[in-house]
Design an enzyme around this catalytic site. Structure first.
Site, PDB file in Angstrom:
ATOM      1  N   SER A   1       0.815  -1.225   0.000  1.00 48.56           N
ATOM      2  CA  SER A   1       0.000   0.000   0.000  1.00 48.56           C
ATOM      3  C   SER A   1       0.847   1.273   0.000  1.00 48.56           C
ATOM      4  CB  SER A   1      -0.915   0.010   1.234  1.00 48.56           C
ATOM      5  OG  SER A   1      -1.792  -1.078   1.221  1.00 48.56           O
TER       6      SER A   1
ATOM      7  N   HIS B 217     -12.217  -0.176  16.411  1.00 45.85           N
ATOM      8  CA  HIS B 217     -12.832  -1.364  17.014  1.00 45.85           C
ATOM      9  C   HIS B 217     -12.155  -1.547  18.364  1.00 45.85           C
ATOM     10  CE1 HIS B 217     -14.668  -5.192  17.587  1.00 45.85           C
ATOM     11  NE2 HIS B 217     -13.672  -5.950  17.147  1.00 45.85           N
TER      12      HIS B 217
ATOM     13  N   GLU C  37     -21.535  -9.599  13.913  1.00 43.55           N
ATOM     14  CA  GLU C  37     -20.827 -10.233  12.794  1.00 43.55           C
ATOM     15  C   GLU C  37     -21.048 -11.738  12.775  1.00 43.55           C
ATOM     16  OE1 GLU C  37     -17.010  -7.116  12.742  1.00 43.55           O
ATOM     17  OE2 GLU C  37     -16.839  -9.079  13.708  1.00 43.55           O
TER      18      GLU C  37
ATOM     19  N   SER D 214     -44.844  -8.847  -2.050  1.00 42.33           N
ATOM     20  CA  SER D 214     -46.215  -9.313  -2.291  1.00 42.33           C
ATOM     21  C   SER D 214     -46.850  -9.813  -0.993  1.00 42.33           C
ATOM     22  CB  SER D 214     -46.199 -10.463  -3.306  1.00 42.33           C
ATOM     23  OG  SER D 214     -45.594 -11.617  -2.727  1.00 42.33           O
TER      24      SER D 214
END
Length: 339
Positions: free
Chosen positions: A53, A108, A195, A252
Site C-alpha cells: 500500500s 474497534h 458479525e 407481495s
C-alpha cells in the site's frame, strides 16, 4: 439512552495544528485518511516496510512513513490494521514513540477491551467506529453524506478526548449521519456478536442452507442462487431504507404471509439459545482467546485457513461466479477487492 452527536456538536478546530497518523492503508485506512485530508486535517500514513500500500498512499498524496516514524511525528494515532496484528505492532512501533497528551485511536475496541494493548495513563484513548466497510465510508463522504459511527472514550488524560474524537468523526464524514456514544466494551461485544450471529455467520449460513435445500431437491443451482442469495441484497436494501415494515410493504402479500408463518420455524427458541451462548463466549473472552491463538505464530492460522478453504469450495461460490457474469456490473467483485 446514549447521546448521538451530529455536525453541529463537533468542532474540527479540536484537531487544528495536530498531525494524524493513520496506521494501515487498507479498506478503512484509505477511507479515513482521504476523508480527513479532504476535510482539512494534516494526515500522514504509517505502514510496515515493503507494504504493497506504500506506493498507493503516496500516489494519493500522502507522506508515508514506517509505523514507528509516523507515531513519533503524530499527535493522534489511529490504528487501522487487523485486530490480531495490533498488539505486536503497538509494542514495537507505537508504545516507544508515545508522548504525554497524544491520542491513541481505534475503529474497534478488541485490542483494548481484551487487554492486548494497555496504554500509558498520560494519553487519551478513544474510538470512532464506522458502521460500514471502508469503501462505503469513502463513497458516502464523496457524495456529501456519511456512514454512522460509534464514538467512545476509554481514557481521558487531557480532558479533551471526547472533543478530539468528535472532531475526527466529523473529519471522516461520520457526524453527517450521527456519532452514537458508547463504550469500548459495548462496541466490542455487540460488534463481534452482530458479525458472528447475524451479519456474516448467520446470513451466509442461512443463504447457503437455502441454496443447498433447493439444489438437493433437484432444482437448477442457478435458480437456487437467484432465489436464496442474489435477492438477499434487494431485501436488505429495502430494510436499510425503510425498516421491516417498509420492506414488507414492498413485497407481495404471498411473500409477507410466508414471512410471518415461516420465520419463527427457522429462527427457533433453540436458535436463540445458541445465540446467547455465542454472546456469552464473546463476553467472557473465550472467542478472543481462540481467535488469537489460531492467529498466533504458534497457531499458524491452521483452523482459519482450513475453514476458509472449505468455504471457498461451497457449490454456491462456483455458481455465483457464473451467475454474476450475467450482470451488467460484472466487474464489481474486482472493484471491491481492490478497494
Amino acid at each position: 439512552m446514549a447521546k448521538i452527536y451530529y455536525q453541529e456538536d463537533c468542532n474540527l478546530s479540536a484537531l487544528e495544528g495536530k498531525t494524524i497518523a493513520v496506521i494501515g492503508y487498507g479498506s478503512q485506512g484509505h477511507a479515513h485518511a482521504l476523508n480527513a485530508k479532504e476535510s482539512g486535517c494534516n494526515v500522514i500514513i504509517g505502514l510496515y516496510e515493503g507494504s504493497k500500500s506504500w506506493e498507493k498512499a503516496e500516489k494519493q498524496g500522502f507522506k508515508v512513513y514506517t509505523a514507528a516514524e509516523a507515531a513519533k511525528k503524530a499527535d493522534v494515532i489511529m490504528i487501522l490494521i487487523n485486530d490480531e496484528k495490533q498488539a505486536a505492532m503497538y509494542k514495537k512501533d507505537i508504545e516507544p514513540n508515545l508522548e504525554a497528551g497524544n491520542m491513541l485511536m481505534f475503529a474497534h475496541g478488541f485490542a483494548i477491551h481484551f487487554n492486548q494493548i494497555i496504554p500509558p495513563k498520560d494519553v487519551d484513548v478513544t474510538m470512532i467506529a464506522p458502521k460500514g466497510p471502508g469503501h462505503t465510508v469513502r463513497s458516502e463522504y464523496q457524495e456529501g453524506k456519511g456512514v454512522p459511527c460509534l464514538v467512545a472514550v476509554y481514557q481521558d488524560a487531557t480532558g479533551k478526548a471526547l472533543d478530539k474524537a468528535l472532531a475526527y468523526g466529523l473529519a471522516i464524514g461520520g457526524a453527517r449521519a450521527g456519532l452514537l456514544e458508547t463504550t469500548f466494551r459495548t462496541e466490542t461485544e455487540t460488534d463481534l456478536f452482530g458479525e458472528q450471529a447475524v451479519l456474516c455467520g448467520g446470513v451466509c449460513a442461512l443463504m447457503q442452507a437455502g441454496f443447498e435445500t433447493l439444489v438437493e431437491a433437484g432444482y437448477d443451482p442457478r435458480n437456487a442462487y437467484f432465489e436464496c442469495i442474489h435477492e438477499m441484497k434487494l431485501i436488505v436494501d429495502l430494510i436499510y431504507q425503510s425498516g421491516f415494515e417498509g420492506m414488507r410493504y414492498s413485497i407481495s402479500n404471498t411473500a409477507e404471509y410466508g414471512d410471518y408463518v415461516t420465520g419463527p420455524k427457522i429462527i427457533t427458541e433453540e436458535t436463540k439459545k445458541t445465540m446467547k451462548k455465542i454472546l456469552s463466549d464473546i463476553q467472557d473472552g473465550s472467542f478472543a482467546k481462540e481467535f488469537l491463538l489460531d492467529m498466533s505464530p504458534a497457531g499458524g492460522q491452521a483452523h482459519f485457513k482450513a475453514m476458509k478453504k472449505k468455504a471457498a469450495e461451497h457449490p454456491s461460490e462456483a455458481i455465483g461466479k457464473e451467475v454474476r457474469k450475467l450482470y451488467s456490473w460484472n466487474n464489481e467483485d474486482t472493484k471491491l477487492i481492490n478497494n
